[in-house]
Design an enzyme around this catalytic site. Structure first.
Site, mmCIF file in Angstrom:
data_model
loop_
_atom_site.group_PDB
_atom_site.id
_atom_site.type_symbol
_atom_site.label_atom_id
_atom_site.label_comp_id
_atom_site.label_asym_id
_atom_site.label_seq_id
_atom_site.Cartn_x
_atom_site.Cartn_y
_atom_site.Cartn_z
ATOM 1 N N ARG A 78 0.825 -1.144 -0.263
ATOM 2 C CA ARG A 78 0.018 -0.030 0.139
ATOM 3 C C ARG A 78 0.748 1.194 -0.056
ATOM 4 N NH1 ARG A 78 -4.214 0.700 4.597
ATOM 5 N NH2 ARG A 78 -2.456 1.011 5.963
ATOM 6 N N ARG A 91 10.232 26.890 -1.213
ATOM 7 C CA ARG A 91 9.066 26.599 -1.045
ATOM 8 C C ARG A 91 8.445 26.926 -2.634
ATOM 9 N NH1 ARG A 91 3.967 29.150 -0.969
ATOM 10 N NH2 ARG A 91 2.194 27.891 0.138
ATOM 11 N N HIS A 105 5.243 24.891 -5.132
ATOM 12 C CA HIS A 105 4.131 23.883 -5.233
ATOM 13 C C HIS A 105 4.776 22.877 -6.243
ATOM 14 C CE1 HIS A 105 1.819 26.940 -3.388
ATOM 15 N NE2 HIS A 105 0.641 26.012 -3.194
ATOM 16 N N GLU A 146 -16.212 5.614 5.219
ATOM 17 C CA GLU A 146 -15.372 4.889 6.114
ATOM 18 C C GLU A 146 -15.319 5.704 7.467
ATOM 19 O OE1 GLU A 146 -11.398 5.057 5.134
ATOM 20 O OE2 GLU A 146 -11.534 6.798 3.942
ATOM 21 N N LEU A 173 -9.784 4.685 2.092
ATOM 22 C CA LEU A 173 -8.580 4.052 2.179
ATOM 23 C C LEU A 173 -8.622 2.510 2.079
ATOM 24 C CD1 LEU A 173 -5.511 4.818 2.692
ATOM 25 C CD2 LEU A 173 -6.013 3.723 4.965
HETATM 26 N N1 PDD Z 1 -5.453 4.951 10.051
HETATM 27 N N2 PDD Z 1 -9.302 4.787 6.770
HETATM 28 C C1 PDD Z 1 -8.749 5.748 7.240
HETATM 29 C C2 PDD Z 1 -8.834 7.324 6.916
HETATM 30 C C3 PDD Z 1 -7.609 5.471 7.902
HETATM 31 O O1 PDD Z 1 -6.857 6.545 8.491
HETATM 32 C C4 PDD Z 1 -7.374 4.246 8.362
HETATM 33 C C5 PDD Z 1 -5.988 4.151 9.452
HETATM 34 C C6 PDD Z 1 -8.027 3.127 7.983
HETATM 35 C C7 PDD Z 1 -7.695 1.782 8.368
HETATM 36 O O2 PDD Z 1 -6.455 1.297 7.801
HETATM 37 P P1 PDD Z 1 -5.706 0.036 8.177
HETATM 38 O O3 PDD Z 1 -6.728 -1.061 8.616
HETATM 39 O O4 PDD Z 1 -4.923 -0.414 6.974
HETATM 40 O O5 PDD Z 1 -4.969 0.556 9.323
HETATM 41 C C8 PDD Z 1 -8.992 3.560 6.961
HETATM 42 C C9 PDD Z 1 -4.290 4.886 10.736
HETATM 43 C C10 PDD Z 1 -4.299 3.758 11.760
HETATM 44 C C11 PDD Z 1 -3.993 6.330 11.205
HETATM 45 O O6 PDD Z 1 -3.754 7.148 10.676
HETATM 46 O O7 PDD Z 1 -3.433 6.309 12.746
#
Ligand code: PDD
Length: 284
Positions: free
Chosen positions: A49, A97, A99, A176, A200
């Protein structure tokens, strides 16, 4: 101890130049990897990922997978706890700096370890509260970007309401959580929002569906309407740090009878069993 650009050092010694594009633009990507009994959990999946996130922002991967693995193994060994939470970040480096991408700038590579704080027994036995909010993030939520201001603001809404997570709704559909994936159980069937640019692709999300498939627990990957949340039998959130947690109140109302449901209990058991099995089968 942390790792920064080729060196291991105490976190107090670690310094980033103010012109780092991670600081100036949030121009970077990250991973959070749980470590159980000194073994990084699903490391291969996290590194895949990471590669996808780097590709999405057109940043070259500074390391081959085996180098990442070596760095991570060394860092885990340099820190005390048996169970750790690794945070790994790659930014587009330090440059004047502007972009547009800088030419010939080395990326900044940072890995830190914190003690892993698993969900409490109470969170598992009683569940947590959540609220819903409009998902006002960008349209590339599949990238694990360090530009997290929208997620920060959305999570704070939950904290302000005395809750653990904000569940996000875009165009009437559940996407999510602010820092987690979300599942619903309806008529005994686990429902999972389909992967898209609007969420995500969680490592824990994948594992939950893998465990459901392997153990004949019925599931369906399909859009979940906001209206289905209010009448859900169960709602769960998942992430690498929170594993699987039952949501037992939503917007101040109980989810079903307000207690963690039977499908959660089954999945939680399967998840813990899987973890134990991975740790048993790892080379010592
Ligand atoms: N976050 N969606 C979002 C927006 C997230 O930030 C996360 C995880 C997940 C879950 O993904 P995974 O199962 O791969 O941890 C879904 C992490 C833990 C963080 O930002 O701390």
């Amino acid at each position: 101890m942390i790792y920064l650009n080729g060196e291991f050092m105490p976190i107090e010694k670690a310094v980033i130049p103010v012109l780092d594009r991670g600081f100036i633009f949030g121009d970077g990507v990250y991973e959070v990897i749980p470590v159980y009994s000194r073994l990084p959990f699903r490391l291969g999946e996290h590194l895949e990922r990471l590669q996808a996130s780097l590709d999405s922002i057109r940043l070259g991967n500074p390391h081959e997978a085996n180098t990442w693995q070596e760095l991570i193994t060394r860092l885990v060994g340099l820190n005390e706890p048996e169970d750790q939470s690794l945070y790994l970040q790659v930014t587009r480096g330090v440059a004047r700096r502007d972009h547009a991408f800088p030419a010939n700038t080395a990326p900044t590579v940072f890995i830190m370890s914190s003690p892993l704080l698993p969900p409490t027994a109470e969170q598992i036995s009683d569940g947590v509260g959540a609220i819903t909010a409009s998902d006002n993030r960008w349209a590339r939520c599949n990238v694990k970007s360090t530009s997290l201001l929208p997620n920060v603001l959305l999570r704070q809404l939950a904290v302000d309401a005395g809750c653990a997570e904000t569940l996000l709704v875009r165009d009437g559909q559940l996407t999510e959580g602010s820092a987690s994936n979300a599942f619903v159980v309806s008529n005994g069937i686990i429902l999972a929002p389909p992967k898209s640019n609007l969420m995500l692709p969680g490592i824990t999300y994948d594992l939950v569906l893998e465990l459901a498939a392997a153990n004949n627990v019925a599931y369906e990957v399909r859009n979940i309407a906001e209206t289905e949340l209010a009448r859900a039998d169960e709602i769960w959130i998942t992430s690498s740090s929170r594993e699987i947690l039952p949501v037992t109140t939503l917007n101040g109302q109980p989810v079903s009878n307000g207690r963690p449901g039977p499908v959660f209990k089954r999945m939680h058991g399967l998840y813990q069993e899987y973890k134990a099995q991975v740790m048993r089968s790892a080379p010592v």
